[in-house]
Scaffold this active site. Structure first.
Site: not given
Length: 331
Positions: A81-82, A129-130, A151, A157, A244
């Site tokens: 995905k990166d 997106r989330r 981040r 997190r 992305c």
């Protein structure tokens, strides 16, 4: 005489080291050669800016690719995905191994599920997106949440939840599984609620296009279905001209196998399937406007067939106004 070790370029994060270590073991088995990890620091690792601000696209990849092109490493492992959707001619993705669970998950205080979070719950994520999809779901179901940009690595997190700063954080199931922390998940987000990032849960093993011997060896790790699925997803992303870090979700799956993902159980009955469904979503980060569409067709047998599926769905999404929901379109 022992054959010279192959050098595998990897980011330094715990997750990157874990997934690179798994690939290194597999490559060692296939080639009979030792594999050494070469740690490389990327701009995405050192910058403290939010990914959407630094462009998202390629920030974790460029330094690894530069090391490949300079011959400092023989191959590299990326979270798919990166990877930017445009592929440099000098490099080739030689393998896309079997995909991990593509879903997003919640790690919440008091082991809460997403729908049980209190009114005004603060949910941390660095992903537009989330944010878009969580806010859209909350609007549609009368939930009161606040998405907070964050981040940092997994420890950082989850630490926001443990120290009470946030009620929950959203992470990728694949990452937690790969570092052995899947038991900390308090809720799996159904793909019907939040579509993952294109390629989420999959890895890309990249090497120089001139290394035919290495390409052939690495190809042993390739999973044909995972490859056509992520090709369709990334083709959709490219056709939307989105980077992305854009608020785009996509998932290509086999409907009988994905039904359990919608119920929150990753185990499906083994049955023969011949159709692939591709779903795409794009929305404003506040969740007020969304374009979400899907298409189903025969399981692609070639890269071109998979890419065509993605382009066709992207065209339908653009016709319904998707471009206007992405902010500035990445070039």
């Amino acid at each position: 005489m022992t054959e010279k070790a192959l050098r595998l370029g990897t980011r330094r994060s715990r997750l990157a080291m874990a997934q690179s270590g798994q690939v290194a073991d597999a490559v060692s088995q296939v080639t009979g050669r030792p594999v050494e990890l070469v740690e490389i620091t990327t701009y995405g690792d050192t910058s403290r800016e939010h990914l959407a601000q630094i462009g998202g696209t390629g920030v974790f990849v460029t330094a690894l690719r530069d090391a490949l092109l300079r011959g400092e490493v023989d191959f590299a492992v990326h979270s798919l995905k990166d990877l930017p959707t445009s592929q440099p001619e000098e490099l080739v993705v030689a393998a896309v191994p079997v995909r991990e669970d593509p879903r997003d998950v919640i790690v919440a205080r008091d082991a809460l599920k997403f729908t049980d979070l209190p009114r005004g719950a603060r949910i941390g994520t660095g992903s537009p997106r989330r944010m878009a999809q969580l806010n859209a779901y909350a609007r549609a179901h009368g939930l009161d949440i606040e998405t907070v940009p964050i981040r940092g690595n997994v420890d950082t997190r989850i630490g926001y939840v443990r120290d009470g700063g946030l009620d929950a954080v959203v992470l990728a199931a694949a990452g937690l599984n790969r570092i052995g922390r899947g038991e900390e998940v308090t809720d799996f987000l159904s793909v019907a609620t939040v579509l993952p990032a294109p390629g989420q849960g999959a890895l890309a093993v990249e090497c120089p296009a001139a290394r035919a011997d290495l390409i052939a060896a690495l190809a042993e790790l390739d999973d044909p279905f995972t490859r056509v699925a992520v090709t369709a997803e990334r083709s959709l992303l490219a056709a939307l001209e989105a980077g992305c870090s854009a608020p785009v979700g996509a998932l290509a799956d086999l409907p009988p196998f994905s039904a359990p993902f919608e119920r929150g159980n990753p185990h499906a009955d083994g049955q023969i399937v011949n159709e692939m469904r591709l779903r795409g979503v794009v929305g404003t980060t506040d969740g007020s406007r969304m374009v979400q569409l899907s298409t189903t067709g025969p399981v692609p047998e070639t890269h071109d067939q998979a890419a065509t599926l993605g382009r066709h769905l992207a065209a339908e999404m653009l016709a319904q106004g998707a471009a206007g929901l992405m902010g500035e379109r990445a070039q």
